[in-house]
Write an enzyme that holds these catalytic residues in place. Structure first.
Site, short mmCIF file in Angstrom:
data_model
loop_
_atom_site.label_atom_id
_atom_site.label_comp_id
_atom_site.label_asym_id
_atom_site.label_seq_id
_atom_site.Cartn_x
_atom_site.Cartn_y
_atom_site.Cartn_z
N LYS A 14 0.84 -1.21 0.00
CA LYS A 14 0.00 0.00 0.00
C LYS A 14 0.87 1.27 0.00
O LYS A 14 2.09 1.17 -0.04
CB LYS A 14 -0.95 -0.04 1.20
CG LYS A 14 -1.82 -1.32 1.25
CD LYS A 14 -2.94 -1.33 0.22
CE LYS A 14 -3.55 -2.69 -0.05
NZ LYS A 14 -4.28 -3.33 1.00
C1 LIG Z 1 -5.23 -4.38 1.52
C2 LIG Z 1 -6.70 -4.23 1.58
C3 LIG Z 1 -7.43 -4.53 2.75
C4 LIG Z 1 -6.86 -5.23 3.94
O1 LIG Z 1 -5.76 -4.70 4.48
P1 LIG Z 1 -4.76 -5.58 5.36
O2 LIG Z 1 -3.90 -4.53 5.98
O3 LIG Z 1 -4.00 -6.48 4.43
O4 LIG Z 1 -5.55 -6.33 6.36
C5 LIG Z 1 -8.79 -4.25 2.75
N1 LIG Z 1 -9.41 -3.75 1.68
C6 LIG Z 1 -8.76 -3.50 0.54
C7 LIG Z 1 -9.51 -2.94 -0.62
C8 LIG Z 1 -7.38 -3.75 0.45
O5 LIG Z 1 -6.74 -3.54 -0.70
#
Ligand SMILES: *Cc1c(COP(=O)(O)O)cnc(C)c1O
Length: 396
Positions: free
Chosen positions: A195
């Site tokens: 991210k």
């Molecule tokens: C990455 C992601 C999540 C979850 O995040 P984590 O930190 O991996 O638990 C939730 N929603 C979306 C759209 C994502 O891309």
């Protein structure tokens, strides 16, 4: 004619390019080391300072740091008191956690289809899926493009429903000049390494409602009404469990890393936008590729670069293009298998293929191209070269 690497030719890249990768500066590392030497490994002063910095960056009153983006979504459905029998509308084209957070609370996710151009949840779809049991809407800023929040919030307010924005993809983005993180009642973020900024694992919820922030801070700490840091400062041993919560805390050294990473958020997003622009321009004249539609109202945070293959122009399916690009050293991916098609959802909720035809059709033809801040222009050009080569051989 060119011989593809998958057929024994030389690959475009010897060293494969991943689809996403974290970036940590020497300063980020130094900040973590310093935090590790401090008195606090978990719940200490770095949590407060990270939450303050995050809220300021997102333009919200409050930010609550938790263990993951999934925990952030769970805290949000908890804050909205989702319970068995409740329905929550969720787009089908998203990561499973966007829907799982409803099931964690015993509720039922009701899958809405997406707009064929942008793959964002359509306000018309929401109206079609509302029932007397609907309690909330989860909007997902798919790929990093903020949804049409004016329309979405107007629809939600007519129906008297709160909105959770799953902004895992759109940190640093804007909608009509308003910052992502200040758009919905509750906005959730992920700090996973792919991210925009990372703490290894981590998540954040932003809100303008201090009471909801308080409830979520209780929820991340077993449902206790005070954390041990505060208790220590007050010189008291007393605490009570006022709700059923979890251990969803983010450590102090992770929060220190988060604050440090946040300082470069705008540069990170700008670099992603520059790579995306390079892709946009090169892909504009590839007849076998359709790009996702961009809204003039949004500043797109460009978490993932998704393309749709025009399969009628190709002799092969998406799986073959995927395999050929991987063989060229291009780390393509697919985001996402529509959530309702997963065996768990079919089994638990009896949902079936055909429920969200736009998301299902898009899934059959989508590919995610590599994109991360440290990628060079030459890396991006390798992706284009490989796409041209593979689609050139496979065109009909
Ligand atoms: C990455 C992601 C999540 C979850 O995040 P984590 O930190 O991996 O638990 C939730 N929603 C979306 C759209 C994502 O891309």
């Amino acid at each position: 004619m060119t011989r593809l690497s998958i057929d024994g030719g030389d690959p475009v890249r010897e060293r494969p390019l991943p689809y996403g990768r974290q970036f940590l500066s020497e300063e980020d590392i130094a900040v973590v080391v310093e935090a590790l030497r401090s008195d606090w490994l978990t719940t200490g002063p770095s949590v407060d300072s990270f939450e303050k910095a995050f809220a300021e960056s997102a333009g919200s009153r409050e930010a609550v740091a938790v263990a993951s983006g999934t925990a952030a979504l769970h805290a949000a459905t908890f804050a909205l008191r989702i319970k068995p029998g409740d329905e929550v509308i969720v787009p089908a084209m998203t990561f499973a956690a966007s829907a799982n957070c409803v099931v964690f609370q015993g509720g039922t996710p009701v899958f809405a289809d997406v707009d064929p151009g942008s793959l964002l949840i359509g306000p018309g779809e929401i109206a079609a899926r509302v029932t007397p049991r609907t309690r909330a809407i989860i909007a997902v800023d798919y790929a990093g493009q903020p949804c049409d929040y004016d329309t979405l919030l107007a629809t939600a307010s007519e129906l008297d429903l709160p909105v959770i924005a799953d902004a895992a993809h759109s940190m640093g983005g804007r909608y009509k000049g308003r910052r992502v993180g200040s758009l919905a009642d509750l906005n959730t973020f992920s700090l996973h390494p792919v991210k925009h900024i990372t703490t290894g694992e981590g998540g954040v919820i932003t809100t303008d409602d201090p009471e909801q922030a308080r409830r979520m801070r209780t929820f991340r700490n077993h449902g206790f009404n005070v954390d041990h840091h505060t208790r220590d400062k007050q010189g008291s041993w007393f605490y009570e469990m006022t709700d059923l919560g979890y251990n969803y805390r983010l450590t102090d050294f992770q929060c220190a890393l988060g604050t440090s990473q946040l300082r470069t958020l705008s540069e990170r997003v700008a670099r992603r936008q520059a790579i995306a622009l390079r892709y946009d321009e090169s892909l504009a004249d590839m007849p076998a590729v359709t790009r996702l539609e961009l809204s003039d109202d949004a500043s797109h945070a460009r978490h993932i670069y998704v393309i749709l293959l025009n399969l009628e122009r190709l002799k092969v399916d998406r799986a073959a293009v995927f395999a050929a690009l991987r063989a060229e050293g291009i780390g393509v991916s697919v985001h996402y298998i529509p959530v309702h098609l997963h065996p768990f959802y079919r089994r638990r909720f009896g949902v079936r293929a055909g429920l969200c035809p736009v998301a299902e059709a898009a899934y059959e033809r989508m590919l995610t191209l590599p994109m991360f801040p440290q990628m060079s222009d030459a890396d991006a050009d390798d992706v284009i070269t490989a796409l041209e080569r593979v689609l050139g051989v496979y065109q009909n």
